[in-house]
Write a protein that holds these residues in place. Structure first.
Motif, PDB file in Angstrom:
ATOM      1  N   ASN A 100       0.975  -9.665  13.733  1.00  0.00           N
ATOM      2  CA  ASN A 100       1.174  -8.318  14.275  1.00  0.00           C
ATOM      3  C   ASN A 100       0.705  -8.233  15.722  1.00  0.00           C
ATOM      4  OD1 ASN A 100       2.348  -7.360  11.940  1.00  0.00           O
ATOM      5  ND2 ASN A 100       0.426  -6.596  11.103  1.00  0.00           N
ATOM      6  N   ALA A 101      -0.410  -8.896  16.027  1.00  0.00           N
ATOM      7  CA  ALA A 101      -0.912  -8.907  17.410  1.00  0.00           C
ATOM      8  C   ALA A 101       0.092  -9.611  18.330  1.00  0.00           C
ATOM      9  CB  ALA A 101      -2.271  -9.594  17.477  1.00  0.00           C
ATOM     10  N   THR A 109      -7.983 -12.885   2.130  1.00  0.00           N
ATOM     11  CA  THR A 109      -8.550 -12.864   3.475  1.00  0.00           C
ATOM     12  C   THR A 109      -7.714 -13.722   4.410  1.00  0.00           C
ATOM     13  OG1 THR A 109     -10.759 -12.476   2.606  1.00  0.00           O
ATOM     14  CG2 THR A 109     -10.615 -13.395   4.834  1.00  0.00           C
ATOM     15  N   GLU A 169      -4.418 -11.885   5.115  1.00  0.00           N
ATOM     16  CA  GLU A 169      -4.659 -10.736   5.999  1.00  0.00           C
ATOM     17  C   GLU A 169      -4.864 -11.187   7.442  1.00  0.00           C
ATOM     18  OE1 GLU A 169      -7.950  -8.726   4.166  1.00  0.00           O
ATOM     19  OE2 GLU A 169      -6.697  -7.947   2.537  1.00  0.00           O
ATOM     20  N   GLN A 170      -5.569 -12.294   7.637  1.00  0.00           N
ATOM     21  CA  GLN A 170      -5.786 -12.797   8.997  1.00  0.00           C
ATOM     22  C   GLN A 170      -4.469 -13.248   9.617  1.00  0.00           C
ATOM     23  OE1 GLN A 170      -8.708 -12.712  10.857  1.00  0.00           O
ATOM     24  NE2 GLN A 170      -7.225 -13.148  12.459  1.00  0.00           N
ATOM     25  N   GLN A 226      -1.502 -12.082   8.886  1.00  0.00           N
ATOM     26  CA  GLN A 226      -0.754 -10.865   9.177  1.00  0.00           C
ATOM     27  C   GLN A 226      -1.276 -10.203  10.444  1.00  0.00           C
ATOM     28  OE1 GLN A 226      -1.266  -8.874   5.349  1.00  0.00           O
ATOM     29  NE2 GLN A 226       0.910  -9.179   4.900  1.00  0.00           N
ATOM     30  N   HIS A 227      -2.592 -10.159  10.593  1.00  0.00           N
ATOM     31  CA  HIS A 227      -3.203  -9.577  11.789  1.00  0.00           C
ATOM     32  C   HIS A 227      -2.759 -10.341  13.030  1.00  0.00           C
ATOM     33  CE1 HIS A 227      -6.377  -9.180  14.843  1.00  0.00           C
ATOM     34  NE2 HIS A 227      -6.378  -7.915  14.469  1.00  0.00           N
ATOM     35  N   ASP A 228      -2.838 -11.669  12.973  1.00  0.00           N
ATOM     36  CA  ASP A 228      -2.440 -12.503  14.110  1.00  0.00           C
ATOM     37  C   ASP A 228      -0.965 -12.305  14.451  1.00  0.00           C
ATOM     38  OD1 ASP A 228      -5.034 -13.465  14.087  1.00  0.00           O
ATOM     39  OD2 ASP A 228      -4.501 -15.400  13.170  1.00  0.00           O
TER      40      ASP A 228
END
Length: 112
Positions: free
Chosen positions: A93-94, A83, A86-87, A89-91
């Motif tokens: 990518n954003a 988790t 993934e967070q 990676q999300h940040d």
């Protein structure tokens, strides 16, 4: 004093190469302390300390039947770190998406 997050305990537990080796072995199935100690070339008390750290880190669990203590990987052992990754990676990518959008708004210079 700050509260220790599960992901902190995970990274602390996995920081040692012996402990990572035990996790690799246990990913193939349960094992006794003796089975874990044999290939590691480490004294039994040191193995027990490493296993305690992994257990406190929420990565493994143990069960004692008679005189034999068996260790296995917890089914949810990697959830907290997955988790967390993934967070991140999300940040990331954003942030790249925002950069791409900002770059698209800048007019290209024409060659003279």
């Amino acid at each position: 004093m700050t509260r220790t997050e599960p992901v902190d305990l995970y990274f602390q537990a996995m920081a040692d190469p012996y402990r990572r080796g035990f996790v690799e072995r246990l990913s193939k199935g349960p094992a006794s302390v003796k089975e874990l100690a044999a290939p590691a070339d480490v004294q039994l008390p040191a193995v027990l300390k490493h296993l305690r750290v992994l257990e406190e880190g929420g990565i493994i669990v143990s069960e004692k039947v008679g005189r034999v203590r068996t260790y296995r990987i917890r089914p949810d052992a990697f959830n907290a770190v997955n988790t967390w990754i993934e967070q991140r990676q999300h940040d990331m990518n954003a942030a790249f998406d925002r950069l791409a959008a900002a770059m698209a708004e800048v007019p290209e210079e024409k060659d003279h």
